[in-house]
Structure formats: C-alpha cells, structure tokens
Write a protein that holds these residues in place. Structure first.
Motif, PDB file in Angstrom:
ATOM      1  N   ARG A 207      38.547  37.610  52.956  1.00  0.00           N
ATOM      2  CA  ARG A 207      39.594  38.550  52.515  1.00  0.00           C
ATOM      3  C   ARG A 207      40.579  38.827  53.645  1.00  0.00           C
ATOM      4  N   LYS A 212      41.756  34.889  47.915  1.00  0.00           N
ATOM      5  CA  LYS A 212      41.619  35.676  46.673  1.00  0.00           C
ATOM      6  C   LYS A 212      40.328  35.366  45.920  1.00  0.00           C
ATOM      7  N   VAL A 232      30.758  45.289  46.449  1.00  0.00           N
ATOM      8  CA  VAL A 232      31.571  46.255  45.690  1.00  0.00           C
ATOM      9  C   VAL A 232      31.478  47.635  46.327  1.00  0.00           C
ATOM     10  N   VAL A 235      33.965  47.372  49.156  1.00  0.00           N
ATOM     11  CA  VAL A 235      35.373  47.224  48.759  1.00  0.00           C
ATOM     12  C   VAL A 235      35.858  48.426  47.933  1.00  0.00           C
ATOM     13  N   PRO A 237      36.485  48.803  44.528  1.00  0.00           N
ATOM     14  CA  PRO A 237      37.631  48.566  43.643  1.00  0.00           C
ATOM     15  C   PRO A 237      37.774  49.694  42.629  1.00  0.00           C
ATOM     16  N   LEU A 240      36.496  47.105  37.877  1.00  0.00           N
ATOM     17  CA  LEU A 240      35.661  45.918  38.111  1.00  0.00           C
ATOM     18  C   LEU A 240      35.299  45.277  36.780  1.00  0.00           C
ATOM     19  N   ASP A 303      40.718  44.932  39.600  1.00  0.00           N
ATOM     20  CA  ASP A 303      40.931  44.599  41.018  1.00  0.00           C
ATOM     21  C   ASP A 303      39.954  43.521  41.477  1.00  0.00           C
ATOM     22  N   TYR A 304      38.744  43.559  40.929  1.00  0.00           N
ATOM     23  CA  TYR A 304      37.649  42.703  41.415  1.00  0.00           C
ATOM     24  C   TYR A 304      36.948  42.138  40.179  1.00  0.00           C
ATOM     25  N   LYS A 328      42.686  41.156  42.449  1.00  0.00           N
ATOM     26  CA  LYS A 328      42.912  41.056  43.898  1.00  0.00           C
ATOM     27  C   LYS A 328      41.871  40.139  44.531  1.00  0.00           C
ATOM     28  N   PHE A 329      40.663  40.107  43.905  1.00  0.00           N
ATOM     29  CA  PHE A 329      39.610  39.237  44.451  1.00  0.00           C
ATOM     30  C   PHE A 329      38.657  38.831  43.322  1.00  0.00           C
TER      31      PHE A 329
END
Length: 935
Positions: A207, A212, A232, A235, A237, A240, A303-304, A328-329
């Motif tokens: 990251r 990504k 998670v 991060v 998010p 999810l 986001d994830y 985002k990922f």
C-alpha cells in the motif's frame, strides 16, 4: 570418560541420541517428569528392537501437574521388557527430574537436562541436556544410581487399576480446561501468528507503494480469514465487502470479523439468497447473489474488498462484479491459485503476492500440526514389480488381500494415534479398493465408510460430518483422490497411504488433509505402506521439500531421516524401505528424457489430463516438478512441450526463428538470480518506454530497495551492453537505453503484435519473478547480490556483482575478480580422470574453516597472491563457492553453492599457495553433511 552438551538442532537432537543409545546399551533407566504420546510414538520402533534383543529397562515418570498422558503410559505398559512406575505428586512435592541412564558392560552413559518425553522436547524445543560417560565404579555414577533407586522405591507401580483411575482424573481435568478456554475466546487474547504478521507487513508495504491489489496464498487452516481481519483492524475501512464462493464460509468469516473487531463501530451484515442487509458497513456477500445485484451499489461504495477463494475470481461471474467496483484496496486469498484458460489469479491481483506459504514454511511457522511419518515395508505377498502403476484395476486386485488388511491394522495398533478418538483417512487406488478397505475395517471393529468421485456433494458432506462427530462410531473414511485438496477435516489424526506414490503433488495434498490444527490432537500420524514398485523414491522427493535437489542431497536427506524438515515433525523409514529408496535414487537418471517426460505426464494427470502449457501452471502446486529442468534439457519450455505433446500449434510457434531465439534466450535467465532484468522486461510487455524513475519503481516492486548502480546495470544488461559479439548475434536486444529512457526495440515491438508470443513471454517472466519472490522475498542483498547457501554458476558472479565485462569472460578459472570482489570457485571432489584429482587439496575442514589451494601458477608475491594474502588491508572481499562434484549425472554441470565471505588465517607453499581460511558464516548442519558425507 567423556561429556558433551546435547541440544536440538538440524545437526542432531535428543531423540537421535536416545535411539542410538537404546540400540547399543545393555539396560536403560529413564526418570522424567512427564511423558506424552507424541514423544513415546517416536521411540516405539527402537523400544521394540530393544525388546527383541532382550534389553530390560525401567521408566519412571510422574503425575506432576497432570501433564503425563494416560495413552503414553498404556503404550509403555504394553512392552514386556519395561518396568513402568509413576511418582505420585502432591501440593508439597513436585517432580522435575529429566534423566536418561544407559548401562554398558564397563560404563554408564547418563543424560541429565531439561527434556521430557514429548515430541517437542526430543526434537525441536530449546533444550539443554548434558551427557556424561563414566566408568561403573565412579562416584558420580554411584550417586545418580542411588538417587534413582530412592525415587523408584517411592513410585507407584503402573497397574491396570492405577492407569484406569489416572485416566479418569486426566479426562475430567481435560474437560474442565476445555470449558475454561471458552471464556478466553476474546479479541484481546487472539494474537497474530507468524504467517499473519508477515502478510500484514507486506500488505502495508504494498500500500505504501500505492498498489491497489494483493494476493495471499496459503493452505486451508493456516488462518487467512484471521489475517484479513487483522489487516482490516489496522486499515479500518469505512465500508468493507467480503466476497465468498460458498455460503457456509460466509457465516464463519462474519463471526471471525465480529470477534476480532468488537469495538470498530461498524455494522455487520450479509447478502445471500435469503437475507439482504443492504445498509451494512461490513457486508459479507455470496457471489451468486451479488452477481445479480452489484449495480445496487456505487462503484466506489467499498473502500476494501476481500475475495475469498480467489482462484475462482477469474470466472465470468466474478469478472463482472470485480470490474464494477473500484475499491481503494482489494485482497485475494487462496489455497490453490490455479489459472483459468483466460487469466491467472496472479494477473488479476497485479502480481502482488503479499505472502505465500507452502507445506515446509507452514511447519516451520507452526501454523499446521506436525506429522510423524512412518514408511513401512509392505508384506512380501504384495508383489508390484511387474504391475504398471497406471493400471489401477490390476493394482487394486493385488492390494485387496486380507493378510494386508491384518498387517495394516497391526501397524495402526502399534503406532497408535494422538487424541482420544481415532479419526482417519485412507487413500486408495480406486473405488473397489476403497470399498474393500471400508468393509474389511468395519468387519474388524473399526466402523468405516468409503467415498469416490462418483459420490455427490451431499453424500460427501454426510460422510465427513460422520467422521468429524465424536459421538459417531465412524473412525475411517477411505477415499480415491477426492480429498487431495480443498477439504477441511481438522480432527483427522491418522492418515494411511495405501497406494503407491506416483506424484509428489498428490502425496503432499493427501498429507495436508490431516495437518489442520485441532484441540484434540498435537500431531498427525502417517503410515505409508511401501511396496516393491520402481517409483518408491518419489516419496523421498515429496518429503524432501527443498527447492533444489540432486542424487547426493536426496540420498543424504533419506539417510538422515530428513533432518532438515522443521519443528517436531518426524520422518522415519524402516531399514528395508530406506535401502530400496536409496538404491532407486542411485539407479534413476534425473536428467534423462524418460524421467522428465514421466514427471511431466504425472503432473498432467494431476491436472485431469489438461496439458500445462504455461510455466505458471507449475507454480500453483506444492510438489510440482521443476520446469527449469525441462528448459535445461531442451533449451526452452516450448521445445520440451514439442517433444512430449502432439500439439501442432506449439511446433508452429517454434517455426518463427526470431521468436524462438528470443524465447530460448530469456529462458536461460531461469531460475532468476535477481529480479531486476525480468521486472524491466515485464514492464516493457505493457508499455513502450520507461523513464529512469519508472524503471526503478518496477524493480522496487520485487526488491525493497536497490542501489542506483544496480538499476543502471540492469538497464544496460537488457540492452545487451555486456554481451560479446557472438552472444549479441545469438540474442537480439529487446530494449535500448536512449536519453534517460528504456525503449522497446523494433524486434520486441514486432513480437508483441502476436498475442500468443506476448502470452508466452509474459508467462516466462511472471514465473521467474513469482518463483524468485516465493524463494527469497523482497530483500535487497546489496552488491554483490549473493544469497548465502544458494546455487550459482560462474557467470552469475558477473551479473550479480554489476561487472562491466562480458558474462562469457566469467568462466573457466577457479579464481575470478570484479574490482574489490574476488570469487573462489572450488570442486571438493575432483573428476577421477583429471590431473586436478592429484594436484589440488581443496577441503572443508569444519563448518567454519576451509583449505584452498590457489591455481598452480600463482605465487605468494604475485599480484593475485598479494590480493588474497593482504585482502583486509587492500579492502578486498573474498567470496567462496563450492560444489561437491562437477558432474553427478552424465555431462550435466552442477552449480556451485555460495558459502559467503571468508578471511585468510594462514598460508604456505609456492605455486600453488595453500590457504587456510575462516568463513564469516558457519555452514548449516544439513548442508555441511551434504558437502562432506558420501552416502
């Protein structure tokens, strides 16, 4: 008379010392605080042999902390030559003794230290034990024996009544502990294992590089879902999406996340055919349902995104869903990263592998249960010498013998299994064989079922449930290949290999079915019944698990009981099986076309007859053959395929001489010694030119950091700057360095117009890079880019030291140089028909010292002589490369092994000069044995 420290390491362990001593002593006396079955099972064969020799022994253990396992006591009690007693402890008196005493005609061997009789204490724990050998009339011996006798008299005989009462107490305590443990299943008590920790570190790094997507490859049961939840947690998010292929996984995944993220202040929900929590922050969705409703969400809704069982993600159903969302990922998780015809899972996740864990890494990290493997010679009545292993009907007929069933059950009863309930899998030849085994086991009092590919999913699920259920009478499932992968039965504690091993892949898959950790087992027992067929040695290939092997290293592994296999895992073959396998290894030619074709065909069979057209097909299977051997045999993988397949398309591909030449020359890079060049070539597959910054970025994708000098060297290298004219004529340049940019040449431009050419070139580069990453990670090894104890050819030294001379000049001499780096290349055993055999006295003297004789025209006062003698003063670095033999099979040239830097301690003689040198790094025990022992 003698003393030494005994520790558990790759060079030896307490178990080896105990078994060696039991084989030679006249009597033995053990006094240990506790024993459990995991340790006793490792001693069974040696104790049995001692019983045959009439060797009497006493074993004293204790009830201290109720650690002693009643099953271990029962098993020891079954030996007629062992007198067993138990020291009963109370609140005031503990029992910490760990002593092993062996009596010989004139002396005693006494081992006192920290090890009890458990698999970990005997094999893998950090333990200190001191061994003292002393004459019988010594004061120390008399004191030890007197103390032992005094404790013996205070101990209780292990009668049937005593054992029954102790087992009842033990089981009650076990039940109470199981209940108590439920209280501690809270997030704050769940910590990351080593695999999860490494994965999260790598995900963070990716990251940071603005990647990504990423993929994690690890076997079932190694904790991938927990790893994702930990990431998670880090991060955090806002939204999810957790995407699954099967609904039963969905619920478990949601529960895992809710357990680990109790305070994250997000709502959890599911999306299935029957329930749709549209507004949930963290949504766990079935792909079948989401495929019909994905447009309900905006593309940037999540986001994830986590894709479980990511090898399915190349299917059309997933494709349209994943094409819609722009997170985002995105994280993919899989145990079996097989490619589809269109796309590999690695491509889908931008070739970002955050972590890959194979069997030996999982054992080393203690994320799967250790196994105790016993290779047992099959009964004499089973003669498989004239049977083709592909003829399953004939093979099954030979194996369906009542006497063999009796023998199998006799061995099962002798070795036993861990855990209170026996839960076993038996792998058979075909459906008839499996049905026969299930029927015969049931008749003999072990209720069993059988399954094959003909049974539907419901039948399989019911059978698995029956085996898993402690209240069910079913103890065994006999199967035909269907449990090779993807089936999770954690409680399995015994595996029977009842068919000849033809494929290391299948062997590892079958072994893996019992390695899932479970509260009811400490280890898996594997009984392999080895017949007299010609391919028994494939068991050794499967168990070896090393990246590189040749006849010598494989033979050393077999002869030393695979001492390099990590942790408490134990591999033991009986004398007849070991002898048979060693003879077969000697007779087999690992570089012959017949052997390589056989390996290929077995691999193709594992793939259900589908030809592995791409190198990445090999990457996805633990235990797959090494395709680099196919390349070395025929020059390129496609040339090898043209020999073993009847596919005219492959021959047509090779008709284009320019393409064939480029593909062949790039194939010589494999296996990669550094990822720099391949990463630049791969980038040029997708973009016409690279700036200096882009070139550096693409290399950093595969190596954490790299010096500008190495980036420049890699760029010049792919532009053929260092090739001599003969090499340039053979390999046209694919890139050129022009005005601070790397640009495709017209040759590469033209080749990339052809989709098939592009596909095969991309596959070759991907395979090289992914294999490199799996074996070496992303560490920057500096300049020279050498890795300790890895394999190299002479010309690799030029590439890896950023030499400005041609590669072809790095050959033909035992001493090469690039600026301040001096490379010593040594053959430890000279060829029998050369003068070298008589002239040079190169030798490994110990794990940290070597003797080396210079080329015979070198004098002490010469420039070369002084560059070595005064190397520290002059700032020169000496690097040592050795190989046991130049040739092991035919005219195949063996690689050298890098032993690291070394320094001169003394020198003598003239022309040649003899040097004694000390290595900066000790040679690891397994490698030391391989280099110095002849099997």
């Amino acid at each position: 008379m003698g003393q030494k420290l005994l520790v558990n390491s790759a060079s030896g362990n307490l178990l080896k010392e105990l078994t060696d001593s039991l084989e030679t002593c006249d009597r033995f006396y053990f006094g240990v605080a506790f024993v459990n079955f995991s340790g006793v099972q490792l001693l069974l064969d040696t104790l049995k042999e001692a019983e045959k020799r009439g060797i009497q022994g006493k074993i004293m253990t204790s009830t201290y902390l109720n650690f002693t396992d009643p099953k271990a006591l029962e098993r020891l009690k079954a030996f007629d030559h062992i007198d067993l007693r138990v020291f009963v402890t109370d609140q005031q008196t503990g029992f910490h003794t760990k002593a092993y005493i062996f009596e010989y005609e004139e002396s005693y061997k006494i081992i006192i230290g920290s090890s009890n009789v458990t698999q970990s204490a005997l094999k893998s724990n950090v333990e200190w034990n001191v061994e003292i050998i002393s004459k019988k009339d010594g004061q120390f011996v008399e004191e030890v024996l007197a103390e032992y006798e005094q404790l013996w008299q205070r101990s209780t005989q292990a009668t049937a009544q005593f054992l029954h009462e102790y087992e009842e107490l033990y089981r009650n305590i076990e039940r109470m502990q199981r209940t108590a443990n439920l209280v501690y299943e809270k997030a704050e008590y769940i910590v990351q294992n080593s695999m999860q920790r490494r994965a999260i570190e790598n995900l963070t790094r990716l990251r940071d590089l603005n990647e990504k997507k990423a993929l994690v490859v690890a076997a079932t049961g190694t904790g991938k879902t927990y790893m994702a939840a930990f990431d998670v947690q880090q991060v955090r998010p806002v939204k999810l999406l957790f995407l699954v292929h099967r609904e039963d996984i969905l619920q478990k995944a949601k529960e895992t996340f809710e357990t680990l993220l109790p305070n994250i202040q997000r709502s959890f929900g599911v999306l299935t055919g029957t329930r749709k929590d549209w507004g949930a922050d963290y949504l766990f969705a079935n792909i079948r349902t989401l495929a019909n409703h994905y447009e309900h969400f905006s593309p940037d809704e999540f986001d994830y995104i986590i894709v479980d069982e990511a090898h399915h993600a190349t299917a059309p159903q997933y494709e349209k869903v994943l094409a819609w969302f722009q997170p985002k990922f995105m994280l993919g998780m899989t145990a079996t990263p097989e490619r589809s015809d269109q796309l590999s899972v690695f491509e889908l996740f931008d070739h970002n592998v955050a972590l890959e864990v194979r069997l030996h890494e999982a054992l080393e990290d203690d994320i799967v249960a250790p196994f105790h493997y016993f290779g047992i010679t099959d009964i004499a009545e089973i003669d498989l010498q004239q049977v083709r292993l592909e003829d399953t009907a004939e093979l099954a007929k030979k194996l369906q013998v009542h006497k063999r069933v009796d023998f199998i059950m006799e061995q099962m009863n002798f070795y036993g299994n861990d855990g209170q309930f026996r839960k076993g899998l038996g792998f058979c030849v075909n459906r008839e064989h499996a049905a026969f085994m299930a029927e015969e086991f049931t008749k003999r009092g072990i209720p069993s079922l059988y399954l094959s590919g003909d049974d539907n999913g419901e039948t399989r699920a019911e059978a698995i449930q029956a085996l898993e259920d402690e209240k069910s009478p079913i103890e065994f499932l006999f199967t035909v290949d269907i449990f090779n992968e993807g089936v999770d039965i954690p409680s399995v504690n015994q595996v029977l290999m009842l068919r000849p091993t033809q494929s290391p892949i299948v062997f590892i898959q079958q072994l893996g079915r019992g390695l899932r950790k479970h509260s009811g087992k400490q280890f898996l027992t594997v009984l392999d019944f080895i017949g007299n067929h010609a391919k028994s040695y494939l068991i050794a290939v499967a168990l070896n698990g090393q990246r590189y092997y040749d006849k010598e290293s494989l033979k050393v592994a077999v002869a030393t009981g695979f001492a390099h296999v990590p942790g408490a895992t134990h591999i033991q073959m009986d004398e007849i099986s070991q002898k048979q396998i060693l003879e077969q290894i000697d007779q087999e030619s690992f570089y012959s076309m017949a052997y390589l074709k056989e390996q290929y065909m077995e691999f193709k069979k594992v793939r259900h007859g589908k030809p592995p057209y791409k190198l990445m097909d090999y990457y996805t299977y633990d235990g797959a053959p090494d395709p680099v051997k196919f390349i070395q045999k025929e020059g390129s993988y496609l040339s090898f395929l043209a020999k073993v397949e009847t596919d005219d398309n492959i021959r047509l591909l090779l008709h284009d001489q320019v393409w064939a030449k480029v593909y062949k020359e790039l194939s010589k890079f494999l296996p990669l010694k550094r990822p720099h060049e391949a990463s630049l070539y791969l980038a040029l597959m997708h973009q016409k030119e690279l700036s200096w910054e882009e070139a550096s970025y693409h290399i950093r994708h595969w190596v954490e950091e790299t010096a500008a000098e190495s980036v420049r060297h890699a760029i010049k290298n792919i532009a053929n700057t260092f090739l001599d004219q003969r090499e340039k004529d053979r390999f046209p340049a694919l890139a050129e360095w022009e005005g601070e940019k790397v640009i495709r040449t017209s040759i590469l431009e033209e080749l990339l117009q052809n989709k098939e050419y592009t596909s095969y070139l991309t596959d070759l580069l991907e395979y090289g890079l992914h294999r490199y990453e799996r074996e070496f990670g992303k560490t920057d090894y500096g300049i020279p880019f050498f890795k300790l104890h890895e394999q190299y050819q002479m010309r690799d030294a030029a590439l890896l030291s950023n030499a400005s001379v041609t590669h072809s000049s790095f050959r033909g001499s035992g001493l090469l140089r690039n600026d301040k780096d001096l490379f010593l290349f040594v053959d430890l055993h000279k060829e029998a028909d050369t003068e070298e055999r008589l002239l040079y006295k190169d030798e490994i003297l110990s794990p940290e010292r070597v003797q080396w004789e210079s080329p015979n025209n070198m004098a002490q006062h010469s420039g070369r002589g002084q560059s070595i003698i005064r190397h520290k003063e002059l700032g020169n670095k000496l690097h040592l490369f050795v190989r046991k033999y130049k040739h092991i099979e035919g005219n195949v040239t063996e690689p050298f092994i890098y032993l690291g830097e070394l320094e001169v301690e003394s020198w003598q003689n003239e022309k040649p000069v003899m040097f004694h040198m000390k290595l900066h790094h000790r040679i690891p025990p397994q490698l030391y044995r391989e280099l110095t022992e002849k099997v």
